[in-house]
Design an enzyme around this catalytic site. Sequence first.
Site, PDB file in Angstrom:
ATOM      1  N   SER A 255      22.899  25.516 -37.584  1.00 16.44           N
ATOM      2  CA  SER A 255      22.069  25.315 -38.774  1.00 16.44           C
ATOM      3  C   SER A 255      21.557  23.902 -39.206  1.00 16.44           C
ATOM      4  O   SER A 255      20.536  23.822 -39.753  1.00 16.44           O
ATOM      5  CB  SER A 255      22.952  26.013 -39.937  1.00 16.44           C
ATOM      6  OG  SER A 255      23.815  25.342 -40.274  1.00 16.44           O
TER       7      SER A 255
ATOM      8  N   HIS B 248      20.619  32.007 -37.570  1.00 13.26           N
ATOM      9  CA  HIS B 248      19.309  31.261 -37.308  1.00 13.26           C
ATOM     10  C   HIS B 248      18.675  31.396 -35.943  1.00 13.26           C
ATOM     11  O   HIS B 248      17.692  30.700 -35.629  1.00 13.26           O
ATOM     12  CB  HIS B 248      19.832  29.807 -37.437  1.00 13.26           C
ATOM     13  CG  HIS B 248      20.271  29.293 -38.822  1.00 13.26           C
ATOM     14  ND1 HIS B 248      19.409  29.118 -39.777  1.00 13.26           N
ATOM     15  CD2 HIS B 248      21.596  29.319 -39.163  1.00 13.26           C
ATOM     16  CE1 HIS B 248      20.131  28.637 -40.978  1.00 13.26           C
ATOM     17  NE2 HIS B 248      21.576  29.000 -40.492  1.00 13.26           N
TER      18      HIS B 248
ATOM     19  N   LYS C 112      17.271  35.352 -43.251  1.00 18.98           N
ATOM     20  CA  LYS C 112      16.410  34.236 -42.548  1.00 18.98           C
ATOM     21  C   LYS C 112      15.162  34.779 -41.785  1.00 18.98           C
ATOM     22  O   LYS C 112      14.222  35.043 -42.342  1.00 18.98           O
ATOM     23  CB  LYS C 112      17.581  33.645 -41.858  1.00 18.98           C
ATOM     24  CG  LYS C 112      18.759  32.967 -42.802  1.00 18.98           C
ATOM     25  CD  LYS C 112      19.569  32.102 -41.960  1.00 18.98           C
ATOM     26  CE  LYS C 112      20.823  31.462 -42.826  1.00 18.98           C
ATOM     27  NZ  LYS C 112      21.749  32.507 -43.419  1.00 18.98           N
TER      28      LYS C 112
END
Length: 386
Positions: A179, A207, A239
């Site tokens: 990340s 992610h 996300k």
Amino acid sequence: MTHPFPKLAASLGDIAQQGLYRSRRTIASPQGINLEIDGRNIVNFCSNDYLGLANHPDVVNAFKSGANHYGVGSGSAHLICGHSAAHHALEEELAAFTGRDRALLFSTGYMANIGVISALLGRSDTVFEDRLNHASLLDGGLLSGARFKRYAHADVADLSANLEKATGNKLIVTDGVFSMDGDFAPLEELAFAAKSHDAWLMVDDAHGLGVIGQHGGGIVEHFGLNQDDVPVLMGTLGKGLGTFGAFVAGPEVLIETLIQKARTYIYTTALPAAVAEATRASLKIVVAESWRRDKLKILSERFRLGAEQIGLQVMQSSSAIQPILIGDSQTAVDISNALLNAGFLVSAIRPPTVPQGSARLRVTFSALHEEQHVDRLLDALAKTIA
């Protein structure tokens, strides 16, 4: 008047002196590439809403319909009376999307990671963690009570040397896309090492899910691996999918074990059913609209090329996360503040989130950005850092 917490006040002062003090900004607008902060319109380059789905009309309307049907609160934990038809349908769709037997919803990624690791390991077991893993993975390993071993970042040789000495159940844990660096875990080599040493492999693809891979299947799809290679997959919904929550997907026996033993699943209220309905809508967009992933790649590559041309030290990342290494924490904060004054929101990331001496600007892209946004940011960086 005597201060009730003198030691805490002194500690806060020390944090501020080191350039590590954290503060919040209040957003008065919906999430997107344009935010309203203190009455100003700011271009946002620090969100994890990579595909631009947090305010997508289909996702918003699905949330509204879900709230109209199910109300707001879920009422209880999944195992009491909080598991709705919307939750169940989303779990089935996430399992199909990731190519796994089953999926299990958790309220947050942090809770998922802590719950999984603690459910799978005990004091006679060992957990192996990449040195740059997310805090939730590290905390999950420590809280499990298992022997805790960290290996050098993405160094499978270092990991294998430690695996040779381990006894009991062995769990290898890694971020898929890191990340704060944006690089990929060496998943093929990790999967081989796990099989060679009779260990389990867990990947946190917070992610990568929705963002990486031809169909958005994340880091596992990118490397062409399957459930047998990566038996424990964690993904977040807040996300790439633009909503909220998390899930774990894998074999039937894994999911049943988590239902019985994962304390962060058993002892917490289920996320609202309306959020599950919104996520079902966003998942359809992730599958159908590959242009969002294609655009992210174009924007990221344009930024990297431009940043290198003006002498910035970008890190080795092929993802929508494009960090600029600064080094000193206060300098990173100063640059971030200067960019904000110029109309751009870019976070300064400092220790303990990243190692000492590696403070950085974490630039992230959304499919809603345009090339002119990238060019304007590069111009502002050139003026700020010159």
